[in-house]
Write an enzyme that holds these catalytic residues in place. Structure first.
Site, PDB file in Angstrom:
ATOM      1  N   ASP A  46       0.728  -1.325   0.008  1.00  0.00           N
ATOM      2  CA  ASP A  46       0.028   0.058  -0.256  1.00  0.00           C
ATOM      3  C   ASP A  46       0.894   1.148   0.077  1.00  0.00           C
ATOM      4  O   ASP A  46       1.898   1.472   0.915  1.00  0.00           O
ATOM      5  CB  ASP A  46      -0.855   0.019   1.047  1.00  0.00           C
ATOM      6  CG  ASP A  46      -2.185   0.859   1.013  1.00  0.00           C
ATOM      7  OD1 ASP A  46      -1.926   2.185   0.588  1.00  0.00           O
ATOM      8  OD2 ASP A  46      -3.230   0.603   1.256  1.00  0.00           O
ATOM      9  N   SER A  87      -7.263   4.219  -1.120  1.00  0.00           N
ATOM     10  CA  SER A  87      -7.060   2.806  -1.196  1.00  0.00           C
ATOM     11  C   SER A  87      -8.286   2.011  -1.338  1.00  0.00           C
ATOM     12  O   SER A  87      -8.153   0.788  -2.049  1.00  0.00           O
ATOM     13  CB  SER A  87      -6.221   2.282   0.187  1.00  0.00           C
ATOM     14  OG  SER A  87      -5.160   2.959   0.362  1.00  0.00           O
ATOM     15  N   THR A 140      -7.892  -1.943   1.886  1.00  0.00           N
ATOM     16  CA  THR A 140      -7.474  -2.613   1.016  1.00  0.00           C
ATOM     17  C   THR A 140      -7.735  -4.207   0.943  1.00  0.00           C
ATOM     18  O   THR A 140      -8.546  -4.777  -0.231  1.00  0.00           O
ATOM     19  CB  THR A 140      -5.901  -2.908   0.636  1.00  0.00           C
ATOM     20  OG1 THR A 140      -5.624  -1.532   0.930  1.00  0.00           O
ATOM     21  CG2 THR A 140      -5.090  -3.613  -0.261  1.00  0.00           C
ATOM     22  N   GLU A 253      -1.215  -7.950   1.947  1.00  0.00           N
ATOM     23  CA  GLU A 253      -0.755  -6.344   1.846  1.00  0.00           C
ATOM     24  C   GLU A 253       0.144  -5.991   2.716  1.00  0.00           C
ATOM     25  O   GLU A 253       0.244  -6.474   4.051  1.00  0.00           O
ATOM     26  CB  GLU A 253      -2.289  -5.522   2.435  1.00  0.00           C
ATOM     27  CG  GLU A 253      -1.975  -4.339   2.214  1.00  0.00           C
ATOM     28  CD  GLU A 253      -3.079  -3.655   2.778  1.00  0.00           C
ATOM     29  OE1 GLU A 253      -3.948  -4.059   3.433  1.00  0.00           O
ATOM     30  OE2 GLU A 253      -3.182  -2.255   2.410  1.00  0.00           O
ATOM     31  N   ASP A 300      -1.015   0.096  -4.600  1.00  0.00           N
ATOM     32  CA  ASP A 300      -2.361   0.452  -4.898  1.00  0.00           C
ATOM     33  C   ASP A 300      -2.346   2.025  -5.541  1.00  0.00           C
ATOM     34  O   ASP A 300      -3.204   2.547  -6.046  1.00  0.00           O
ATOM     35  CB  ASP A 300      -3.147   0.260  -3.947  1.00  0.00           C
ATOM     36  CG  ASP A 300      -3.088   0.991  -2.564  1.00  0.00           C
ATOM     37  OD1 ASP A 300      -1.803   1.285  -2.565  1.00  0.00           O
ATOM     38  OD2 ASP A 300      -3.628   1.233  -1.687  1.00  0.00           O
ATOM     39  N   HIS A 301      -1.249   2.710  -5.121  1.00  0.00           N
ATOM     40  CA  HIS A 301      -1.049   4.105  -5.460  1.00  0.00           C
ATOM     41  C   HIS A 301       0.408   4.360  -4.611  1.00  0.00           C
ATOM     42  O   HIS A 301       0.849   3.650  -4.015  1.00  0.00           O
ATOM     43  CB  HIS A 301      -2.168   4.913  -4.841  1.00  0.00           C
ATOM     44  CG  HIS A 301      -2.196   4.886  -3.455  1.00  0.00           C
ATOM     45  ND1 HIS A 301      -1.615   5.174  -2.472  1.00  0.00           N
ATOM     46  CD2 HIS A 301      -3.103   4.080  -2.728  1.00  0.00           C
ATOM     47  CE1 HIS A 301      -2.016   4.922  -1.415  1.00  0.00           C
ATOM     48  NE2 HIS A 301      -3.115   4.087  -1.414  1.00  0.00           N
TER      49      HIS A 301
HETATM   50 ZN    ZN Z   1      -3.513   2.639  -0.437  1.00  0.00          ZN
HETATM   51 MG    MG Z   2      -4.276  -0.660   2.489  1.00  0.00          MG
END
Ligand code: ZN
Ligand code: MG
Length: 363
Positions: A46, A87, A140, A253, A300-301
């Protein structure tokens, strides 16, 4: 005479070859069982962009497990209503194949529920797992089983997890199951549904449905002493899920890479990157042995606009700067390993990951 020699030579050669064939058993004594399943391990860092990776590679002496992957792509992370995603929307893009609104989980921009890849695979008898260093109801992981226009409805999300059929989950957030405002004890509900409930990876003793709660709320950080619980939970998840005859889908994650970025804390950020990469190592080792497992590693970014303004490869040090406490719009890399990994090269939208997974499973 000449003609018969011409005929005899090929005949002798043929006999010699046939004779040699006879000495070889054409069928192995213990034939390998045919592998008719597919596994996916999706690892999401993340807030993990290229500079977080570059920094971690430097402080780790020039190497990371994720960098062993040969198939590399780039994904764009923007969501339906904002240039810079949260997210929830970015995980929904990967889990459902649609861009949605900021703070939404498993729903389209109008709020209609979308079937997630986990839900589709569950219906198909494929085993599923979710492992995180955040609360298990956090954006997430929740985007893989929940349907909410507001990602902060943690108690409602916990209810959705209990009903989801997810076979193995690990993370924090136990309080959303056993200290709820409605008084319902969802730990009892999990037990009634056949789950073993554990509070540490080494308490997971059976191969059955598993709920592993590593914290009541947020798990602590690596600098605060979390230890290798992400790596261990990933190992436990794989031990469980690999017994599925129809294969599995596991999402892992590294949640606190993002939290460290939001705190503009470089030491915390690097510690969480290396913790995540250790879990990547577990996934890659499993895939290498198994042969039917696709591993995909991505962010995710990007978070905080982390920039490396100086560093030293020999001393394994970096000088980083953060331009914000928030997420940024930078595209993020995708690393893939194993069968089907070629499909992850190129430049594409985060929604394409969902369709690539579906193709891999033959859906
Ligand atoms: Zn995120
Ligand atoms: Mg997350």
């Amino acid at each position: 005479m000449k003609r018969s020699i011409i005929l005899i030579i090929p005949l002798l050669f043929l006999l010699a070859c046939t004779g040699r064939e006879d000495n070889i058993d054409p069928k192995p004594v213990n034939p390998e069982p045919e592998k008719n399943y597919q596994n996916v391990i999706l690892l999401i860092g993340d807030g993990m962009g290229l500079t977080q990776i570059t920094g971690a590679r430097t402080v780790n002496g020039g190497q990371l497990n994720m960098l062993k992957c040969k198939s590399i792509g780039i994904q764009s992370t923007h969501c339906a209503d904002k240039y810079v995603t949260d997210s929830g929307a970015s995980a929904t893009a990967m889990s459902c194949g649609q861009k949605t609104n900021y703070y939404s989980l498993g729903v389209d921009p109008q709020g209609n529920p979308l079937e997630t890849i986990v839900e589709t695979l569950e219906k198909d008898g494929v085993a599923t797992g979710l492992v995180t260093t955040s609360q298990i109801v956090h954006a997430t992981p929740a985007a893989f089983y929940a349907h909410q226009t507001d990602r902060f409805q943690y108690e409602a999300i916990a209810l959705e997890l209990v009903k989801s059929g997810v076979d193995f989950f690990a993370g924090g957030g136990q309080k959303y199951f056993d200290q709820r405002s409605d008084g319902i004890n969802l730990i009892d509900s999990l037990t009634a549904r056949g789950y073993q409930v554990a509070n540490a990876p080494d308490e997971v003793s059976e191969i059955k449905k598993t709920a592993l709660f590593i914290a009541s709320d947020k798990p602590v950080s690596i600098p605060e002493g979390r230890g290798p619980v992400l790596k261990q939970s990933t190992q436990k998840a794989l031990e469980n899920l690999k017994t599925s005859k129809k294969g599995f889908f596991l999402m892992v994650e590294g949640a606190q890479i993002d939290w460290a970025g939001e705190e503009n804390d470089q030491e915390y950020l690097m510690a969480e990157m290396l913790d995540f990469d250790a879990a990547v190592g577990v996934a890659l080792d499993f895939a290498e042995t198994d042969g039917n497992t696709l591993v995909v590693i991505t962010g995710d970014h990007e978070t905080a606009g982390f920039a490396l303004t100086n560093g030293n490869l020999a001393n394994q040090t970096i000088t980083g700067q953060f331009v914000t406490w928030l997420h940024t719009a930078a595209m993020v890399p995708v690393f893939a390993f194993g069968p089907g990994s070629d499909a992850f090269t190129g430049v594409y939208e985060n929604t394409d990951l969902y369709f690539k997974f579906r193709n891999f499973y033959g859906l």
